[in-house]
Design a protein around this motif. Structure first.
Motif, PDB file in Angstrom:
ATOM      1  N   THR A 156       2.246   4.393  -2.698  1.00 53.27           N
ATOM      2  CA  THR A 156       1.401   3.200  -2.551  1.00 53.27           C
ATOM      3  C   THR A 156       0.798   3.109  -1.162  1.00 53.27           C
ATOM      4  O   THR A 156      -0.191   2.391  -0.956  1.00 53.27           O
ATOM      5  N   ILE A 157       1.382   3.833  -0.209  1.00 54.75           N
ATOM      6  CA  ILE A 157       0.850   3.809   1.156  1.00 54.75           C
ATOM      7  C   ILE A 157      -0.521   4.489   1.205  1.00 54.75           C
ATOM      8  O   ILE A 157      -1.267   4.335   2.165  1.00 54.75           O
ATOM      9  N   ILE A 158      -0.863   5.223   0.135  1.00 55.67           N
ATOM     10  CA  ILE A 158      -2.199   5.811   0.051  1.00 55.67           C
ATOM     11  C   ILE A 158      -3.266   4.747   0.269  1.00 55.67           C
ATOM     12  O   ILE A 158      -4.299   4.979   0.905  1.00 55.67           O
ATOM     13  N   ALA A 159      -2.995   3.534  -0.228  1.00 57.12           N
ATOM     14  CA  ALA A 159      -3.963   2.448  -0.065  1.00 57.12           C
ATOM     15  C   ALA A 159      -4.168   2.084   1.400  1.00 57.12           C
ATOM     16  O   ALA A 159      -5.237   1.615   1.792  1.00 57.12           O
ATOM     17  N   SER A 165     -12.636   3.005   2.017  1.00 56.44           N
ATOM     18  CA  SER A 165     -12.682   2.921   0.556  1.00 56.44           C
ATOM     19  C   SER A 165     -11.318   3.226  -0.042  1.00 56.44           C
ATOM     20  O   SER A 165     -10.856   4.375   0.010  1.00 56.44           O
ATOM     21  N   ILE A 166     -10.684   2.205  -0.607  1.00 53.50           N
ATOM     22  CA  ILE A 166      -9.387   2.409  -1.253  1.00 53.50           C
ATOM     23  C   ILE A 166      -9.543   3.277  -2.492  1.00 53.50           C
ATOM     24  O   ILE A 166      -8.687   4.118  -2.793  1.00 53.50           O
ATOM     25  N   THR A 167     -10.661   3.104  -3.209  1.00 51.92           N
ATOM     26  CA  THR A 167     -10.895   3.885  -4.425  1.00 51.92           C
ATOM     27  C   THR A 167     -10.939   5.372  -4.118  1.00 51.92           C
ATOM     28  O   THR A 167     -10.326   6.187  -4.822  1.00 51.92           O
ATOM     29  N   LYS A 168     -11.649   5.748  -3.062  1.00 50.69           N
ATOM     30  CA  LYS A 168     -11.724   7.162  -2.683  1.00 50.69           C
ATOM     31  C   LYS A 168     -10.348   7.689  -2.279  1.00 50.69           C
ATOM     32  O   LYS A 168      -9.998   8.835  -2.582  1.00 50.69           O
ATOM     33  N   PRO A 436      -4.408  11.147   1.939  1.00 54.48           N
ATOM     34  CA  PRO A 436      -3.754  10.860   0.662  1.00 54.48           C
ATOM     35  C   PRO A 436      -3.389  12.097  -0.149  1.00 54.48           C
ATOM     36  O   PRO A 436      -2.436  12.076  -0.926  1.00 54.48           O
ATOM     37  N   ILE A 437      -4.145  13.193   0.009  1.00 54.77           N
ATOM     38  CA  ILE A 437      -3.806  14.428  -0.702  1.00 54.77           C
ATOM     39  C   ILE A 437      -2.429  14.905  -0.274  1.00 54.77           C
ATOM     40  O   ILE A 437      -1.614  15.355  -1.093  1.00 54.77           O
ATOM     41  N   VAL A 438      -2.146  14.793   1.014  1.00 55.76           N
ATOM     42  CA  VAL A 438      -0.853  15.218   1.545  1.00 55.76           C
ATOM     43  C   VAL A 438       0.270  14.388   0.936  1.00 55.76           C
ATOM     44  O   VAL A 438       1.307  14.921   0.497  1.00 55.76           O
ATOM     45  N   LEU A 439       0.079  13.073   0.879  1.00 53.86           N
ATOM     46  CA  LEU A 439       1.097  12.206   0.297  1.00 53.86           C
ATOM     47  C   LEU A 439       1.303  12.536  -1.174  1.00 53.86           C
ATOM     48  O   LEU A 439       2.441  12.566  -1.666  1.00 53.86           O
ATOM     49  N   PHE A 486      -6.066  -4.226  -1.343  1.00 49.21           N
ATOM     50  CA  PHE A 486      -7.102  -4.680  -2.277  1.00 49.21           C
ATOM     51  C   PHE A 486      -7.453  -6.147  -2.019  1.00 49.21           C
ATOM     52  O   PHE A 486      -8.633  -6.527  -2.019  1.00 49.21           O
ATOM     53  N   ILE A 487      -6.419  -6.956  -1.806  1.00 48.80           N
ATOM     54  CA  ILE A 487      -6.648  -8.374  -1.533  1.00 48.80           C
ATOM     55  C   ILE A 487      -7.420  -8.549  -0.231  1.00 48.80           C
ATOM     56  O   ILE A 487      -8.362  -9.336  -0.137  1.00 48.80           O
TER      57      ILE A 487
END
Length: 494
Positions: A156-159, A165-168, A436-439, A486-487
């Motif tokens: 979840t830390i990816i966010a 951009s969280i989506t990316k 995020p790829i690493v995570l 997100f919030i």
């Protein structure tokens, strides 16, 4: 666990000619690479990690820790001199470092940055030496549900590391998890996504992917942007901090070191977040400082550099105790340990006590070497900025190829690295974050294995997760970590 006995055992491994020489050599390489704008600590460690596979684990870690600490410190040099951080974590150093340079006080700024880097790193290492064993002892009580919850929390830390951009960030995180599924299914024993290629049944080499993402992709990006040479001509004086400067930065350096250690211990945070947090806190507490922060205040330089370097020690806490990378560099350190058959986690403190405490002792020595080298060799490190990039990047590309081939002496690893480099380059062009790829690569398999094992133990019932208070608590933290960005993003848009 007797911590002092562990320190003695670790010191006995470190205070040998070769480990000590590797620390010095690693710091030297790290400073050289970190002082060149664009040469991040992650890229440097990722490119050179394969050269440690022929060493024993302690020797390999001494070299990598030296590069890690040296690169993070050296990022402050171009930040102060040319307003361009050598590493992303040195970005906050620009705010007061560059104004000092414009005022003819570049030597003073570099001296302050060196001293603050040493204090930040040293304090963080001392703290984690006494805190980490206690965390590991607690984590020994974990079972499959708790490990799944912990790995899910890490994902979840990816966010939080997705940038604008969280989506990316989610897309690249899922890409990392997808890559990690290639190979033999750990539960059924059947090959997955190997496409009939025997070499892929053992899975995608994590280190080869890292070398491509952070080494080759960066080289491609440099050539795309165009290679330009930087020229720096500035007289340095008053490099060794005066007693007055030491007294002025004392409190802010210590407080920033403590905050930086805490921020660094949050998986995925890293030195860039730590440096901004500590700089902002120092600025908030000294709102009436003269000169004001942002106009050449030495406390601003000290806060940013202490927090930046303290994060390195903090990042080792989740890395060693839980097997979750604190930042992208510690993700590579996990990969280096896995190559030697050593899995980071709570059991590491019982099974490899000497190695764990050699890391603590060695990392402390890294910052001692940084202090000496930073103050005595400042004139040399400034010249590094002028290194001709047209010679540097071809060497980096060659090292990427050699390093990936050295993993197993296998050409498939070279192709893996090249493909990862092309993917990383394309993602960089479209502003997709690579962290995020690493995570996903590291935490995806941990989450999958423990989820399936938990469901096997419970006969397919999800009760096993919410009947465990610890697992349920971690999952609630994961939900908070996942939805908060997100919030915040929606709130900023409104």
């Amino acid at each position: 666990m007797n911590i002092f006995a562990g320190i003695v055992e670790g010191a006995a491994l470190v205070f040998q000619p070769l480990p000590l020489a590797l620390i010095v050599f690693g710091v030297f390489i790290g400073i050289v690479m970190g002082a060149i704008p664009g040469m991040t600590a992650t890229m440097t460690v990722g490119v050179l990690v394969s050269f440690t596979f022929g060493m024993n684990p302690t020797e390999g870690m001494m070299l990598l820790l030296g590069i890690y600490g040296g690169a993070l410190f050296a990022g402050s040099i171009p930040a102060i001199l040319i307003r361009t951080p050598g590493t992303p974590s040195a970005a906050a150093t620009i705010f007061d470092g560059f104004p000092l340079s414009q005022q003819g006080q570049a030597g003073r700024a570099i001296g302050i940055a060196t001293l603050a880097s040493f204090v930040g790193g040293a304090i963080s290492i001392i703290l984690i030496t006494f805190i980490s064993p206690q965390i590991a002892q607690f984590a020994l009580e974990f079972r499959s549900p708790e490990y799944f919850a912990l790995a899910f929390f890490g994902l979840t830390i990816i966010a939080n590391v997705s940038g604008d951009s969280i989506t990316k960030g989610m897309i690249t995180g899922l890409l990392g998890m997808l890559i990690a599924t290639v190979g033999i299914d750990p539960t059924t024993g059947y090959p997955r996504f190997s496409f009939g290629v025997p070499a892929l049944t053992s899975g995608i080499q994590f280190i080869a992917v890292m070398i491509g993402l952070f080494g080759l992709a960066e080289a491609f990006n440099r050539y795309r942007e165009g290679i330009s040479e930087i020229s720096v001509e500035q007289e340095l004086s008053s490099i060794v901090p005066s007693f007055g400067d030491v007294n002025e930065i004392r409190n802010v350096t210590v407080s920033s070191s403590l905050i930086g250690t805490f921020v660094g211990a949050l998986p995925g945070a890293g030195g860039d977040i730590a440096s901004f947090v500590t700089y902002n806190e120092a600025k908030r507490w000294a709102s009436k400082a003269k000169p004001p922060f942002g106009e050449g205040n030495v406390r601003g330089v000290a806060a940013a550099e202490a927090g930046n370097n303290a994060s390195t020690g903090g990042a080792l806490v989740p890395t060693l105790t839980l097997g979750i990378p604190g930042d992208s560099v510690t993700a590579i350190l996990i990969g280096a340990l896995l190559v030697h058959g050593i899995r980071p986690g709570p059991g590491l403190f019982e099974d490899e006590t000497g190695l764990v405490f050699s890391i603590f002792v060695g990392f402390f020595l890294v910052y001692v070497v940084i202090l000496v080298a930073g103050l005595l060799g400042a004139h040399l490190w400034v010249r590094v900025i002028n290194f001709p990039p047209e010679y540097l990047w071809p060497v980096i590309i060659v090292l990427c190829v050699v390093g990936s081939f050295a993993l197993n002496g296998n050409v498939i690893d070279v192709w893996t690295m090249i493909i990862a480099g092309i993917i990383g380059f394309v993602l960089r062009m479209e502003d997709y974050p690579l962290a995020p790829i690493v995570l996903g690569l590291i935490l995806g398999p941990i989450a999958e294995n423990n989820l399936r094992r938990s469901l096997q133990l419970s006969g397919g019932s999800l009760d096993i997760f919410y009947t465990s208070p610890l697992a349920m608590g971690i999952l609630l933290l994961a939900a908070l970590s996942l939805f908060t960005p997100f919030i915040a993003e929606r709130f900023n848009r409104a």
